[in-house]
Write a protein that holds these residues in place. Structure first.
Motif, PDB file in Angstrom:
ATOM      1  N   SER A 161      31.765 -11.893 101.219  1.00 11.63           N
ATOM      2  CA  SER A 161      32.210 -13.282 101.092  1.00 11.63           C
ATOM      3  C   SER A 161      32.443 -13.700  99.641  1.00 11.63           C
ATOM      4  CB  SER A 161      31.184 -14.223 101.738  1.00 11.63           C
ATOM      5  OG  SER A 161      29.915 -14.072 101.136  1.00 11.63           O
ATOM      6  N   THR A 162      31.956 -12.920  98.672  1.00 12.17           N
ATOM      7  CA  THR A 162      32.193 -13.256  97.271  1.00 12.17           C
ATOM      8  C   THR A 162      33.399 -12.526  96.685  1.00 12.17           C
ATOM      9  OG1 THR A 162      30.699 -11.504  96.511  1.00 12.17           O
ATOM     10  CG2 THR A 162      29.734 -13.686  96.888  1.00 12.17           C
ATOM     11  N   LYS A 163      34.047 -11.684  97.474  1.00 14.97           N
ATOM     12  CA  LYS A 163      35.141 -10.853  96.956  1.00 14.97           C
ATOM     13  C   LYS A 163      36.310 -11.695  96.458  1.00 14.97           C
ATOM     14  CE  LYS A 163      38.247  -7.041  98.168  1.00 14.97           C
ATOM     15  NZ  LYS A 163      38.077  -6.466  96.827  1.00 14.97           N
ATOM     16  N   ARG A 164      36.681 -12.718  97.198  1.00 14.04           N
ATOM     17  CA  ARG A 164      37.824 -13.537  96.779  1.00 14.04           C
ATOM     18  C   ARG A 164      37.536 -14.239  95.454  1.00 14.04           C
ATOM     19  NH1 ARG A 164      39.887 -18.955  99.258  1.00 14.04           N
ATOM     20  NH2 ARG A 164      42.045 -19.027  98.542  1.00 14.04           N
ATOM     21  N   ALA A 165      36.303 -14.714  95.289  1.00 18.67           N
ATOM     22  CA  ALA A 165      35.931 -15.367  94.042  1.00 18.67           C
ATOM     23  C   ALA A 165      35.959 -14.374  92.882  1.00 18.67           C
ATOM     24  CB  ALA A 165      34.546 -15.993  94.171  1.00 18.67           C
ATOM     25  N   THR A 166      35.470 -13.171  93.119  1.00 20.27           N
ATOM     26  CA  THR A 166      35.475 -12.142  92.079  1.00 20.27           C
ATOM     27  C   THR A 166      36.899 -11.828  91.640  1.00 20.27           C
ATOM     28  OG1 THR A 166      33.415 -11.127  92.851  1.00 20.27           O
ATOM     29  CG2 THR A 166      34.902  -9.749  91.567  1.00 20.27           C
ATOM     30  N   SER A 167      37.795 -11.648  92.593  1.00 17.29           N
ATOM     31  CA  SER A 167      39.192 -11.355  92.264  1.00 17.29           C
ATOM     32  C   SER A 167      39.818 -12.506  91.475  1.00 17.29           C
ATOM     33  CB  SER A 167      39.992 -11.097  93.545  1.00 17.29           C
ATOM     34  OG  SER A 167      39.498  -9.964  94.229  1.00 17.29           O
ATOM     35  N   HIS A 168      39.504 -13.725  91.875  1.00 18.88           N
ATOM     36  CA  HIS A 168      40.042 -14.899  91.189  1.00 18.88           C
ATOM     37  C   HIS A 168      39.539 -14.952  89.746  1.00 18.88           C
ATOM     38  CE1 HIS A 168      41.853 -18.977  91.335  1.00 18.88           C
ATOM     39  NE2 HIS A 168      40.940 -19.242  90.404  1.00 18.88           N
ATOM     40  N   GLY A 255      31.658 -17.604  94.394  1.00 18.16           N
ATOM     41  CA  GLY A 255      31.936 -17.931  95.785  1.00 18.16           C
ATOM     42  C   GLY A 255      31.053 -19.064  96.279  1.00 18.16           C
ATOM     43  N   THR A 256      31.510 -19.712  97.346  1.00 14.95           N
ATOM     44  CA  THR A 256      30.727 -20.814  97.909  1.00 14.95           C
ATOM     45  C   THR A 256      29.642 -20.325  98.856  1.00 14.95           C
ATOM     46  OG1 THR A 256      32.401 -21.073  99.647  1.00 14.95           O
ATOM     47  CG2 THR A 256      32.574 -22.510  97.737  1.00 14.95           C
ATOM     48  N   THR A 257      29.706 -19.057  99.241  1.00 15.43           N
ATOM     49  CA  THR A 257      28.639 -18.480 100.056  1.00 15.43           C
ATOM     50  C   THR A 257      28.369 -17.068  99.584  1.00 15.43           C
ATOM     51  OG1 THR A 257      30.202 -17.632 101.700  1.00 15.43           O
ATOM     52  CG2 THR A 257      29.217 -19.776 102.137  1.00 15.43           C
ATOM     53  N   GLY A 258      27.178 -16.572  99.902  1.00 13.32           N
ATOM     54  CA  GLY A 258      26.822 -15.197  99.575  1.00 13.32           C
ATOM     55  C   GLY A 258      26.104 -14.586 100.752  1.00 13.32           C
ATOM     56  N   VAL A 280      29.044 -26.311  82.081  1.00  9.29           N
ATOM     57  CA  VAL A 280      30.417 -25.834  81.870  1.00  9.29           C
ATOM     58  C   VAL A 280      31.174 -25.931  83.185  1.00  9.29           C
ATOM     59  CG1 VAL A 280      29.714 -24.260  80.025  1.00  9.29           C
ATOM     60  CG2 VAL A 280      29.804 -23.436  82.401  1.00  9.29           C
ATOM     61  N   PRO A 281      32.498 -25.836  83.146  1.00 11.43           N
ATOM     62  CA  PRO A 281      33.257 -25.857  84.396  1.00 11.43           C
ATOM     63  C   PRO A 281      32.844 -24.726  85.329  1.00 11.43           C
ATOM     64  CG  PRO A 281      34.717 -26.227  82.537  1.00 11.43           C
ATOM     65  CD  PRO A 281      33.392 -25.844  81.966  1.00 11.43           C
ATOM     66  N   VAL A 282      32.775 -25.050  86.619  1.00 13.67           N
ATOM     67  CA  VAL A 282      32.471 -24.061  87.650  1.00 13.67           C
ATOM     68  C   VAL A 282      33.641 -24.039  88.623  1.00 13.67           C
ATOM     69  CG1 VAL A 282      30.909 -23.355  89.495  1.00 13.67           C
ATOM     70  CG2 VAL A 282      29.997 -24.457  87.440  1.00 13.67           C
ATOM     71  N   ILE A 283      34.247 -22.880  88.795  1.00 18.18           N
ATOM     72  CA  ILE A 283      35.333 -22.720  89.754  1.00 18.18           C
ATOM     73  C   ILE A 283      34.762 -22.058  90.979  1.00 18.18           C
ATOM     74  CG2 ILE A 283      37.611 -21.737  90.220  1.00 18.18           C
ATOM     75  CD1 ILE A 283      38.095 -21.725  87.178  1.00 18.18           C
ATOM     76  N   THR A 284      34.713 -22.785  92.082  1.00 14.20           N
ATOM     77  CA  THR A 284      34.202 -22.235  93.325  1.00 14.20           C
ATOM     78  C   THR A 284      35.362 -21.811  94.208  1.00 14.20           C
ATOM     79  OG1 THR A 284      34.029 -24.505  94.183  1.00 14.20           O
ATOM     80  CG2 THR A 284      32.003 -23.478  93.359  1.00 14.20           C
ATOM     81  N   VAL A 285      35.198 -20.670  94.849  1.00 14.09           N
ATOM     82  CA  VAL A 285      36.262 -20.107  95.676  1.00 14.09           C
ATOM     83  C   VAL A 285      35.658 -19.731  97.019  1.00 14.09           C
ATOM     84  CG1 VAL A 285      38.061 -18.347  95.862  1.00 14.09           C
ATOM     85  CG2 VAL A 285      37.352 -19.180  93.596  1.00 14.09           C
ATOM     86  N   SER A 286      36.217 -20.249  98.088  1.00 15.58           N
ATOM     87  CA  SER A 286      35.699 -19.959  99.423  1.00 15.58           C
ATOM     88  C   SER A 286      36.115 -18.549  99.840  1.00 15.58           C
ATOM     89  CB  SER A 286      36.231 -20.975 100.435  1.00 15.58           C
ATOM     90  OG  SER A 286      37.555 -20.624 100.809  1.00 15.58           O
ATOM     91  N   PRO A 287      35.410 -17.968 100.798  1.00 15.39           N
ATOM     92  CA  PRO A 287      35.803 -16.642 101.289  1.00 15.39           C
ATOM     93  C   PRO A 287      37.010 -16.679 102.206  1.00 15.39           C
ATOM     94  CG  PRO A 287      33.907 -17.430 102.508  1.00 15.39           C
ATOM     95  CD  PRO A 287      34.165 -18.432 101.419  1.00 15.39           C
TER      96      PRO A 287
END
Length: 290
Positions: A161-168, A255-258, A280-287
């Motif tokens: 579920s964190t893969k999309r955030a990592t790629s971003h 990611g928004t979930t782990g 600092v800014p936090v960019i959250t990305v859903s799975p």
């Protein structure tokens, strides 16, 4: 990455660091900012002015977007404005999806001022519901937001579920030629001293190493060569915050979930705590999403 930026506004936005930070992002990516005011239909806002029935919140919204637009105009940013009616959080999420925005930018406080905690706010709900990346930033007067980001932190637990955030995060770092700090936190606060706990701790340590290795491998695919790898022990949200402060991190992408996420319930999660407390800014990305 961010050619179309959605910036929901209220009466506090026009003078905020978040507005200026959004303008820096827009300049960097030659983007247009959409200023959006949502007149809250859950509140009674209809009144009579000069014998005409008007919506006070819509009038307020026109004034708010006009003031914010004036700031963007002075900063040389392309922008457009819109005032709509609806329940703020779901309306913002639906608006971002319907008009295909690349990023939603929001402060972590609302109408009650900078002392308000995030829990229950419009921002928290947007972070929880949005399939689009959401950049949140605190609006405290003693804190400055840095751009371009030179050091980007990507926390990971290795879950799918964190893969999309990592790629971003890696794509963003590659575009900015930033150093990526990869952090995995072993939450051993609940472990005791028996053999089972020792084995569990060793397993968690191996999992943290594997999670970092996955990010490093993908970083190489993105051409990101400046990397720092760290494993910490303790409370994940506290470890992330301390790492940000101790390493002069400019932005966090997560990611928004782990592994512990259930049905994307963000309340009380590591992501929520980080959004609420990070300076600092936090960019959250859903799975979810593409």
């Amino acid at each position: 990455m961010y050619e179309r930026i959605l910036l929901p506004v209220d009466e506090s936005t026009s003078s905020s660091a978040v507005l200026h930070h959004a303008s820096e992002l827009a300049h960097w990516d030659d983007a247009e900012i959409q200023l959006l005011f949502v007149a809250d239909t859950t509140r009674d806002s209809v009144t009579v002015v000069d014998n005409d029935v008007v919506d006070a919140l819509e009038r307020e919204g026109e004034s708010v977007v006009e003031e914010a637009a004036e700031t963007l105009k002075n900063l040389g940013v392309d922008y457009s404005t819109d005032v709509v009616q609806g329940n703020p959080a779901p309306t913002i999420v639906e608006y971002a999806e319907e008009y295909d925005y690349d990023l939603v930018v929001m402060p972590t406080h609302g109408r009650e001022g900078i002392s308000r905690q995030l829990r229950g706010s419009v921002t928290e709900k947007v972070v929880r519901l949005s399939d689009r990346p959401v950049l949140t930033a605190r609006m405290k007067p003693d804190e400055e937001l840095t751009f371009p980001y030179e050091r980007v932190l990507i926390p990971t637990d290795g879950s799918r579920s964190t893969k999309r955030a990592t790629s971003h995060g890696l794509e963003l770092a590659a575009e900015l030629d930033a150093t990526v700090h990869v952090l995995s936190v072993v939450d051993d606060s609940a472990l005791g001293f028996d053999v089972r706990s020792m084995l569990s701790g060793e397993e968690s340590e191996r999992g943290a190493n594997e999670a970092i290795s996955q990010v490093v491998e993908e970083a190489n695919e993105h051409g990101v060569t400046k990397l720092a790898e760290t494993i910490e022990h303790g409370s994940p949200s506290a470890a992330i915050r301390e790492y940000v402060e101790g390493n002069d991190i400019h932005a966090v992408v997560m990611g928004t979930t782990g592994r512990s996420g259930v049905d994307r319930i963000l309340l009380g999660s590591v992501a929520e705590e980080t959004v609420r407390s990070a300076p600092v800014p936090v960019i959250t990305v859903s799975p979810d999403g593409e």
